[in-house]
Motif scaffolding. Sequence first.
Motif, PDB file in Angstrom:
ATOM      1  N   ALA A  29      85.381  -1.116 -55.318  1.00 36.18           N
ATOM      2  CA  ALA A  29      84.227  -0.209 -55.301  1.00 36.18           C
ATOM      3  C   ALA A  29      83.691   0.002 -56.714  1.00 36.18           C
ATOM      4  N   ASP A  30      84.578   0.201 -57.685  1.00 38.51           N
ATOM      5  CA  ASP A  30      84.148   0.350 -59.085  1.00 38.51           C
ATOM      6  C   ASP A  30      83.393  -0.892 -59.554  1.00 38.51           C
ATOM      7  N   LEU A  31      83.903  -2.060 -59.198  1.00 39.99           N
ATOM      8  CA  LEU A  31      83.267  -3.305 -59.610  1.00 39.99           C
ATOM      9  C   LEU A  31      81.864  -3.417 -59.027  1.00 39.99           C
ATOM     10  N   VAL A  32      81.707  -3.112 -57.750  1.00 34.89           N
ATOM     11  CA  VAL A  32      80.391  -3.198 -57.106  1.00 34.89           C
ATOM     12  C   VAL A  32      79.403  -2.247 -57.780  1.00 34.89           C
ATOM     13  N   VAL A  33      79.851  -1.044 -58.114  1.00 33.60           N
ATOM     14  CA  VAL A  33      78.979  -0.086 -58.806  1.00 33.60           C
ATOM     15  C   VAL A  33      78.584  -0.638 -60.178  1.00 33.60           C
ATOM     16  N   LYS A  34      79.543  -1.167 -60.922  1.00 34.01           N
ATOM     17  CA  LYS A  34      79.246  -1.711 -62.255  1.00 34.01           C
ATOM     18  C   LYS A  34      78.253  -2.868 -62.187  1.00 34.01           C
ATOM     19  N   ILE A  35      78.428  -3.749 -61.215  1.00 36.35           N
ATOM     20  CA  ILE A  35      77.500  -4.870 -61.056  1.00 36.35           C
ATOM     21  C   ILE A  35      76.102  -4.347 -60.730  1.00 36.35           C
ATOM     22  N   THR A  36      76.031  -3.403 -59.815  1.00 32.88           N
ATOM     23  CA  THR A  36      74.744  -2.830 -59.410  1.00 32.88           C
ATOM     24  C   THR A  36      74.034  -2.205 -60.601  1.00 32.88           C
ATOM     25  N   LEU A  37      74.750  -1.438 -61.408  1.00 40.77           N
ATOM     26  CA  LEU A  37      74.149  -0.788 -62.576  1.00 40.77           C
ATOM     27  C   LEU A  37      73.785  -1.799 -63.663  1.00 40.77           C
ATOM     28  N   LYS A  38      74.594  -2.824 -63.822  1.00 40.77           N
ATOM     29  CA  LYS A  38      74.350  -3.816 -64.871  1.00 40.77           C
ATOM     30  C   LYS A  38      73.038  -4.563 -64.642  1.00 40.77           C
ATOM     31  N   LEU A  48      74.847  -7.204 -52.139  1.00 36.45           N
ATOM     32  CA  LEU A  48      76.199  -6.657 -52.286  1.00 36.45           C
ATOM     33  C   LEU A  48      76.554  -5.744 -51.112  1.00 36.45           C
ATOM     34  N   GLY A  49      75.577  -4.990 -50.629  1.00 30.91           N
ATOM     35  CA  GLY A  49      75.818  -4.080 -49.511  1.00 30.91           C
ATOM     36  C   GLY A  49      76.126  -4.786 -48.210  1.00 30.91           C
ATOM     37  N   ARG A  50      75.749  -6.063 -48.116  1.00 31.57           N
ATOM     38  CA  ARG A  50      75.977  -6.818 -46.878  1.00 31.57           C
ATOM     39  C   ARG A  50      77.042  -7.902 -47.039  1.00 31.57           C
ATOM     40  N   SER A  51      77.607  -8.014 -48.227  1.00 29.25           N
ATOM     41  CA  SER A  51      78.555  -9.091 -48.511  1.00 29.25           C
ATOM     42  C   SER A  51      79.976  -8.771 -48.074  1.00 29.25           C
ATOM     43  N   SER A  52      80.726  -9.837 -47.908  1.00 32.30           N
ATOM     44  CA  SER A  52      82.179  -9.754 -47.756  1.00 32.30           C
ATOM     45  C   SER A  52      82.766 -10.117 -49.113  1.00 32.30           C
ATOM     46  N   PHE A  53      84.014  -9.720 -49.330  1.00 34.76           N
ATOM     47  CA  PHE A  53      84.659  -9.973 -50.609  1.00 34.76           C
ATOM     48  C   PHE A  53      86.032 -10.570 -50.387  1.00 34.76           C
ATOM     49  N   LEU A  54      86.390 -11.485 -51.270  1.00 36.46           N
ATOM     50  CA  LEU A  54      87.756 -11.998 -51.334  1.00 36.46           C
ATOM     51  C   LEU A  54      88.319 -11.585 -52.683  1.00 36.46           C
ATOM     52  N   VAL A  55      89.552 -11.109 -52.678  1.00 35.53           N
ATOM     53  CA  VAL A  55      90.247 -10.800 -53.922  1.00 35.53           C
ATOM     54  C   VAL A  55      91.473 -11.700 -53.949  1.00 35.53           C
ATOM     55  N   ASP A  56      91.480 -12.610 -54.902  1.00 40.23           N
ATOM     56  CA  ASP A  56      92.546 -13.602 -55.012  1.00 40.23           C
ATOM     57  C   ASP A  56      92.763 -14.342 -53.698  1.00 40.23           C
ATOM     58  N   GLY A  57      91.633 -14.650 -53.027  1.00 40.51           N
ATOM     59  CA  GLY A  57      91.675 -15.434 -51.803  1.00 40.51           C
ATOM     60  C   GLY A  57      91.907 -14.642 -50.533  1.00 40.51           C
ATOM     61  N   ASP A  58      92.176 -13.352 -50.627  1.00 40.63           N
ATOM     62  CA  ASP A  58      92.425 -12.525 -49.452  1.00 40.63           C
ATOM     63  C   ASP A  58      91.191 -11.694 -49.108  1.00 40.63           C
ATOM     64  N   PRO A  59      90.814 -11.633 -47.825  1.00 41.16           N
ATOM     65  CA  PRO A  59      89.670 -10.815 -47.425  1.00 41.16           C
ATOM     66  C   PRO A  59      89.871  -9.362 -47.832  1.00 41.16           C
ATOM     67  N   ALA A  60      88.823  -8.768 -48.408  1.00 43.08           N
ATOM     68  CA  ALA A  60      88.928  -7.384 -48.868  1.00 43.08           C
ATOM     69  C   ALA A  60      87.726  -6.548 -48.458  1.00 43.08           C
ATOM     70  N   LEU A  65      86.143  -0.081 -49.820  1.00 44.97           N
ATOM     71  CA  LEU A  65      86.289  -0.815 -51.075  1.00 44.97           C
ATOM     72  C   LEU A  65      87.007  -0.018 -52.150  1.00 44.97           C
ATOM     73  N   SER A  66      86.995   1.315 -52.033  1.00 46.71           N
ATOM     74  CA  SER A  66      87.675   2.131 -53.043  1.00 46.71           C
ATOM     75  C   SER A  66      89.194   2.047 -52.902  1.00 46.71           C
ATOM     76  N   THR A  67      89.674   1.519 -51.781  1.00 44.11           N
ATOM     77  CA  THR A  67      91.120   1.378 -51.588  1.00 44.11           C
ATOM     78  C   THR A  67      91.640   0.011 -52.030  1.00 44.11           C
ATOM     79  N   VAL A  68      90.731  -0.857 -52.456  1.00 42.45           N
ATOM     80  CA  VAL A  68      91.129  -2.207 -52.878  1.00 42.45           C
ATOM     81  C   VAL A  68      91.328  -2.205 -54.384  1.00 42.45           C
ATOM     82  N   ALA A  69      92.577  -2.100 -54.807  1.00 41.90           N
ATOM     83  CA  ALA A  69      92.911  -2.085 -56.238  1.00 41.90           C
ATOM     84  C   ALA A  69      92.820  -3.495 -56.804  1.00 41.90           C
TER      85      ALA A  69
END
Length: 85
Positions: A29-38, A48-60, A65-69
């Motif tokens: 969640a922090d990353l998405v906010v930073k990208i949006t502001l940047k 970004l609001g409609r995207s899916s995310f993978l973190v190290d290959g795992d669906p996240a 999103l704030s629970t995904v460290a």
Amino acid sequence: MAKGTVRYWAAAKAAAGVAEEPFEADTLADLVVKITLKYENPDLERVLGRSSFLVDGDPAGIRDLSTVALKDGAVVEVLPPFAGG
């Protein structure tokens, strides 16, 4: 704060104007906010609001999103919805 790489695919790549870049963020969640502001790009914010995310290959992108460290060295992939066949 974790440092890693964010990779943009398809419409996210077009809206960000880069294929990948380094990041510093504690959660997805922090990353998405930073990208949006940047970029301050409404197209990227929409993607970004409609995207899916993978973190190290795992669906996240299914849970809050704030629970995904994020950890050092993480690779976050931004996967916008796409069609094909």
